[in-house]
Design an enzyme around this catalytic site. Sequence first.
Site, PDB file in Angstrom:
ATOM      1  N   SER A  15       0.861  -1.194   0.000  1.00 42.91           N
ATOM      2  CA  SER A  15       0.000   0.000   0.000  1.00 42.91           C
ATOM      3  C   SER A  15       0.890   1.234   0.000  1.00 42.91           C
ATOM      4  CB  SER A  15      -0.879   0.012   1.251  1.00 42.91           C
ATOM      5  OG  SER A  15      -1.546   1.262   1.360  1.00 42.91           O
ATOM      6  N   TYR A  59      -1.636  -0.448  10.372  1.00 42.01           N
ATOM      7  CA  TYR A  59      -1.840  -0.993   9.021  1.00 42.01           C
ATOM      8  C   TYR A  59      -0.674  -0.582   8.129  1.00 42.01           C
ATOM      9  CZ  TYR A  59      -3.816  -1.106   4.242  1.00 42.01           C
ATOM     10  OH  TYR A  59      -4.021  -1.309   2.892  1.00 42.01           O
TER      11      TYR A  59
END
Length: 248
Positions: free
Chosen positions: A143, A157
Amino acid sequence: MSGTLLVTGASRGIGAAVARMAAERGYAVCVNYLASAAAAEQLVGDIEKAGGRALAVKADVAQEAQVEALFKTLDAELPPLAGLVNNAGFSGLVNRIEGAPAETIRQVMELNVLGSIWCARAAIRRMARCHGGRGGAIVNISSGAATLGSPGEYVWYAASKGAIDSLTIGLARENAAEGIRVNAVAPGFVNTEIHAAAGMPDRLEKIAPTMPIGRAAEPEEIAEAVIWLLSDAASYTTGAILRVAGGR
Ligand code: NAP
C-alpha cells in the site's frame, strides 16, 4: 500462461479484479475467500462461463493450518501452482494508535503480515526449483500507506504494509535463483469496500480531489499492474515495489 494462480481475498475488490483478469490470460484461478461464499462462487461461475477454469476455496489465510489446507486442496483440484497474489488484507477501524484495540492491531498483523508469509512459504515449497518446482511469480499487495505512515488513520496498518515491502525484497533475493520472481504492487486509493469497513464510507469522495490524478483507482487498474508483474513480460523484474497510486 499455464498453471494455477492463487489469489487470496478474491471474492471482491482488488482480488476479484485480479482473478478475473488472470483467468482471461489463461491461468486456472484459485479464488480464496473468508466469508463471501456467494460472491466467490459467482466469480467462479463467470470465469467458467467465459471458458476459464476456477475454484473457490474458503480459508482464513491468517491461520497457518488453514493455509496448509488451502494449498492441499489446490494441489488436488487444480493444475500445478504458477503464481500467488497475496492480496487479502484489512485495516481495522480508523483511530489514533493509543485508541486502537490490541485485538484489531493483532488481527491486522496476523492477516496482512503472517498470512502473506504463510502463503508465500507454501507457494515457494511448491514452485522453487530446489523443491522440484518449475519456478513462478509472487505479487504481494502492499500500500502507499507503507511510506506515508497513515497518521491519524491506521499507523499499525501502514506498519503491516512496510513489512510486506521488506518481505518482498527478501523473498525476491532469496528465490531469484529458484526461478521465482517476487514483487509488490502498492496501490493508493482504490474504489473497494475496504474504506467503509474502516469506518470511512465517504473516504474516496473526500480524498479524491487531493490526489494528483484527481480520483480513486478502479480495482482493474491495480489488477493490470499485478498481471504484468506475474507475466513473462516482467521476466527481469524482481524485488520491485510498483506504486500504482495516482501520483501520491
Ligand atoms: P476488500 O474490498 O475489503 O476485500 C478484501 C478481501 O479479502 C475480500 O475478498 C475478503 O473476503 C478477503 N479477506 C478478508 N479477510 C480474510 C482472511 N482472513 N482470509 C482470507 N481472505 C480474507 O479489500 P481491497 O480494497 O480489495 O484490498 C485488497 C488489498 O489491497 C489489501 O491487502 C489492502 O490492504 C490493499 N490495498 C487496498 C487499497 C484500497 O484503497 N482499497 C489501497 C492500498 C492497498 P470476504 O469477502 O470473504 O470477507
